[in-house]
Motif scaffolding. Structure first.
Motif, PDB file in Angstrom:
ATOM      1  N   GLU A   1      22.861  -0.255 103.028  1.00 32.07           N
ATOM      2  CA  GLU A   1      23.320  -1.300 102.106  1.00 32.07           C
ATOM      3  C   GLU A   1      23.475  -0.753 100.682  1.00 32.07           C
ATOM      4  O   GLU A   1      24.447  -1.026  99.990  1.00 32.07           O
ATOM      5  N   LEU A   2      22.503   0.059 100.257  1.00 29.75           N
ATOM      6  CA  LEU A   2      22.560   0.642  98.909  1.00 29.75           C
ATOM      7  C   LEU A   2      23.563   1.785  98.842  1.00 29.75           C
ATOM      8  O   LEU A   2      24.235   1.960  97.825  1.00 29.75           O
ATOM      9  N   LYS A   3      23.663   2.578  99.913  1.00 22.81           N
ATOM     10  CA  LYS A   3      24.664   3.649  99.940  1.00 22.81           C
ATOM     11  C   LYS A   3      26.049   3.061  99.734  1.00 22.81           C
ATOM     12  O   LYS A   3      26.860   3.592  98.976  1.00 22.81           O
ATOM     13  N   GLU A   4      26.297   1.952 100.420  1.00 28.48           N
ATOM     14  CA  GLU A   4      27.593   1.292 100.312  1.00 28.48           C
ATOM     15  C   GLU A   4      27.830   0.793  98.891  1.00 28.48           C
ATOM     16  O   GLU A   4      28.916   0.942  98.345  1.00 28.48           O
ATOM     17  N   ALA A   5      26.805   0.202  98.284  1.00 27.51           N
ATOM     18  CA  ALA A   5      26.930  -0.350  96.934  1.00 27.51           C
ATOM     19  C   ALA A   5      27.185   0.738  95.891  1.00 27.51           C
ATOM     20  O   ALA A   5      27.917   0.515  94.933  1.00 27.51           O
ATOM     21  N   VAL A   6      26.602   1.930  96.100  1.00 28.92           N
ATOM     22  CA  VAL A   6      26.756   3.016  95.120  1.00 28.92           C
ATOM     23  C   VAL A   6      28.227   3.420  94.972  1.00 28.92           C
ATOM     24  O   VAL A   6      28.721   3.588  93.859  1.00 28.92           O
ATOM     25  N   PHE A   7      28.931   3.560  96.083  1.00 28.93           N
ATOM     26  CA  PHE A   7      30.310   4.035  96.022  1.00 28.93           C
ATOM     27  C   PHE A   7      31.350   2.958  96.329  1.00 28.93           C
ATOM     28  O   PHE A   7      32.517   3.265  96.539  1.00 28.93           O
TER      29      PHE A   7
ATOM     30  N   GLU B   1      34.096   0.071  96.011  1.00 30.17           N
ATOM     31  CA  GLU B   1      35.182  -0.242  95.083  1.00 30.17           C
ATOM     32  C   GLU B   1      34.853  -1.530  94.331  1.00 30.17           C
ATOM     33  O   GLU B   1      35.147  -1.661  93.142  1.00 30.17           O
ATOM     34  N   GLU B   2      34.196  -2.461  95.021  1.00 30.57           N
ATOM     35  CA  GLU B   2      33.811  -3.731  94.399  1.00 30.57           C
ATOM     36  C   GLU B   2      32.817  -3.498  93.257  1.00 30.57           C
ATOM     37  O   GLU B   2      32.924  -4.109  92.197  1.00 30.57           O
ATOM     38  N   THR B   3      31.868  -2.585  93.459  1.00 31.47           N
ATOM     39  CA  THR B   3      30.906  -2.253  92.406  1.00 31.47           C
ATOM     40  C   THR B   3      31.627  -1.683  91.192  1.00 31.47           C
ATOM     41  O   THR B   3      31.373  -2.092  90.054  1.00 31.47           O
ATOM     42  N   ALA B   4      32.550  -0.759  91.446  1.00 32.12           N
ATOM     43  CA  ALA B   4      33.313  -0.144  90.348  1.00 32.12           C
ATOM     44  C   ALA B   4      34.122  -1.197  89.596  1.00 32.12           C
ATOM     45  O   ALA B   4      34.152  -1.200  88.357  1.00 32.12           O
ATOM     46  N   GLU B   5      34.761  -2.097  90.325  1.00 31.57           N
ATOM     47  CA  GLU B   5      35.560  -3.147  89.680  1.00 31.57           C
ATOM     48  C   GLU B   5      34.672  -4.081  88.863  1.00 31.57           C
ATOM     49  O   GLU B   5      35.048  -4.480  87.762  1.00 31.57           O
ATOM     50  N   ASN B   6      33.516  -4.421  89.407  1.00 32.75           N
ATOM     51  CA  ASN B   6      32.598  -5.298  88.676  1.00 32.75           C
ATOM     52  C   ASN B   6      32.124  -4.653  87.376  1.00 32.75           C
ATOM     53  O   ASN B   6      32.071  -5.310  86.340  1.00 32.75           O
ATOM     54  N   ILE B   7      31.786  -3.381  87.440  1.00 29.64           N
ATOM     55  CA  ILE B   7      31.345  -2.673  86.229  1.00 29.64           C
ATOM     56  C   ILE B   7      32.486  -2.630  85.214  1.00 29.64           C
ATOM     57  O   ILE B   7      32.286  -2.894  84.031  1.00 29.64           O
ATOM     58  N   TRP B   8      33.675  -2.323  85.683  1.00 31.88           N
ATOM     59  CA  TRP B   8      34.846  -2.271  84.799  1.00 31.88           C
ATOM     60  C   TRP B   8      35.065  -3.638  84.143  1.00 31.88           C
ATOM     61  O   TRP B   8      35.259  -3.729  82.930  1.00 31.88           O
ATOM     62  N   ASP B   9      35.042  -4.706  84.939  1.00 36.96           N
ATOM     63  CA  ASP B   9      35.274  -6.058  84.415  1.00 36.96           C
ATOM     64  C   ASP B   9      34.219  -6.463  83.388  1.00 36.96           C
ATOM     65  O   ASP B   9      34.534  -7.030  82.342  1.00 36.96           O
ATOM     66  N   VAL B  10      32.958  -6.172  83.699  1.00 33.70           N
ATOM     67  CA  VAL B  10      31.865  -6.518  82.782  1.00 33.70           C
ATOM     68  C   VAL B  10      32.025  -5.763  81.464  1.00 33.70           C
ATOM     69  O   VAL B  10      31.875  -6.343  80.384  1.00 33.70           O
ATOM     70  N   CYS B  11      32.348  -4.485  81.544  1.00 32.35           N
ATOM     71  CA  CYS B  11      32.516  -3.680  80.324  1.00 32.35           C
ATOM     72  C   CYS B  11      33.721  -4.167  79.516  1.00 32.35           C
ATOM     73  O   CYS B  11      33.652  -4.285  78.288  1.00 32.35           O
TER      74      CYS B  11
ATOM     75  N   GLU C   1      25.014  -9.498  83.593  1.00 29.17           N
ATOM     76  CA  GLU C   1      26.170  -9.619  84.478  1.00 29.17           C
ATOM     77  C   GLU C   1      26.135  -8.584  85.598  1.00 29.17           C
ATOM     78  O   GLU C   1      26.472  -8.896  86.734  1.00 29.17           O
ATOM     79  N   ILE C   2      25.722  -7.366  85.293  1.00 27.45           N
ATOM     80  CA  ILE C   2      25.628  -6.341  86.341  1.00 27.45           C
ATOM     81  C   ILE C   2      24.511  -6.715  87.314  1.00 27.45           C
ATOM     82  O   ILE C   2      24.659  -6.543  88.522  1.00 27.45           O
ATOM     83  N   ASN C   3      23.433  -7.261  86.790  1.00 30.41           N
ATOM     84  CA  ASN C   3      22.353  -7.728  87.655  1.00 30.41           C
ATOM     85  C   ASN C   3      22.882  -8.797  88.615  1.00 30.41           C
ATOM     86  O   ASN C   3      22.606  -8.760  89.808  1.00 30.41           O
ATOM     87  N   ARG C   4      23.683  -9.703  88.086  1.00 30.78           N
ATOM     88  CA  ARG C   4      24.206 -10.814  88.887  1.00 30.78           C
ATOM     89  C   ARG C   4      25.211 -10.346  89.939  1.00 30.78           C
ATOM     90  O   ARG C   4      25.146 -10.754  91.092  1.00 30.78           O
ATOM     91  N   PHE C   5      26.150  -9.508  89.542  1.00 27.32           N
ATOM     92  CA  PHE C   5      27.240  -9.135  90.442  1.00 27.32           C
ATOM     93  C   PHE C   5      26.962  -7.914  91.314  1.00 27.32           C
ATOM     94  O   PHE C   5      27.555  -7.769  92.370  1.00 27.32           O
ATOM     95  N   ILE C   6      26.082  -7.020  90.873  1.00 22.19           N
ATOM     96  CA  ILE C   6      25.858  -5.770  91.613  1.00 22.19           C
ATOM     97  C   ILE C   6      24.462  -5.707  92.221  1.00 22.19           C
ATOM     98  O   ILE C   6      24.313  -5.440  93.409  1.00 22.19           O
ATOM     99  N   PHE C   7      23.431  -5.947  91.414  1.00 22.73           N
ATOM    100  CA  PHE C   7      22.066  -5.797  91.915  1.00 22.73           C
ATOM    101  C   PHE C   7      21.619  -6.969  92.782  1.00 22.73           C
ATOM    102  O   PHE C   7      20.937  -6.771  93.782  1.00 22.73           O
ATOM    103  N   TYR C   8      21.984  -8.193  92.405  1.00 16.96           N
ATOM    104  CA  TYR C   8      21.509  -9.353  93.158  1.00 16.96           C
ATOM    105  C   TYR C   8      21.957  -9.351  94.625  1.00 16.96           C
ATOM    106  O   TYR C   8      21.151  -9.652  95.501  1.00 16.96           O
ATOM    107  N   PRO C   9      23.223  -8.999  94.932  1.00 16.78           N
ATOM    108  CA  PRO C   9      23.620  -8.983  96.349  1.00 16.78           C
ATOM    109  C   PRO C   9      22.809  -8.005  97.214  1.00 16.78           C
ATOM    110  O   PRO C   9      22.734  -8.176  98.421  1.00 16.78           O
TER     111      PRO C   9
END
Length: 150
Positions: free
Chosen positions: A20-26, A28-38, A87-95
């Motif tokens: 689950e974490l391996k998937e989250a690290v790489f 595309e959704e994680t990258a998009e979320n980080i980009w959007d938040v920034c 926001e990163i906690n909400r969109f990336i870490f919480y799931p």
């Protein structure tokens, strides 16, 4: 703050992660979320924010230290670091919260709002004496401004 790791050390840590974490690290959704938040918070250091988010996902940085890392290492203002971290906690870490809690061996709790004292007006605090004062009773005459209920 966070210790620097070599690519080899990070790959060894990555290999031991739950899927689950391996998937989250790489992801595309994680990258998009980080980009959007920034982008939303006018943060230009997207790669650095992504780096520290990745460190949390890999167990190198505690989730509770993420905001502080953004402030000190990425040099974000306190308010911006707080918004980005939330926001990163909400969109990336919480799931992936259960996997992160297992990895970090801590319970991740969302930040709580401070308890405020009851107030009368915009900036007037209620004192203990004011709370115990007797309140005048309403006059017993008929209210002429209200329509009768039928």
């Amino acid at each position: 703050m966070p210790k620097e790791y070599t690519k080899e050390q990070l790959w060894k840590l990555y290999e031991k992660l739950p899927s689950e974490l391996k998937e989250a690290v790489f992801s595309e959704e994680t990258a998009e979320n980080i980009w959007d938040v920034c982008e939303k918070n006018a943060v230009e250091e997207v790669s650095q924010v992504a780096r520290y988010a990745g460190h949390v996902l890999m167990g190198v940085l505690a989730p509770d230290d993420f905001q502080e890392a953004l402030k000190k290492e990425v040099k974000l203002k306190k308010e911006v670091a707080k918004k980005v971290a939330q926001e990163i906690n909400r969109f990336i870490f919480y799931p992936v919260k259960p996997a992160l809690e297992e990895l970090h061996k801590v319970e991740i709790t969302p930040p709580t709002r401070p308890i405020t004292e009851p107030t009368i007006g915009p900036m007037e605090k209620v004192t203990a004496e004011e709370e115990t004062e007797e309140k005048p009773e309403a006059p017993a005459k008929k209210d002429t401004y209200r329509e009768p209920i039928e």
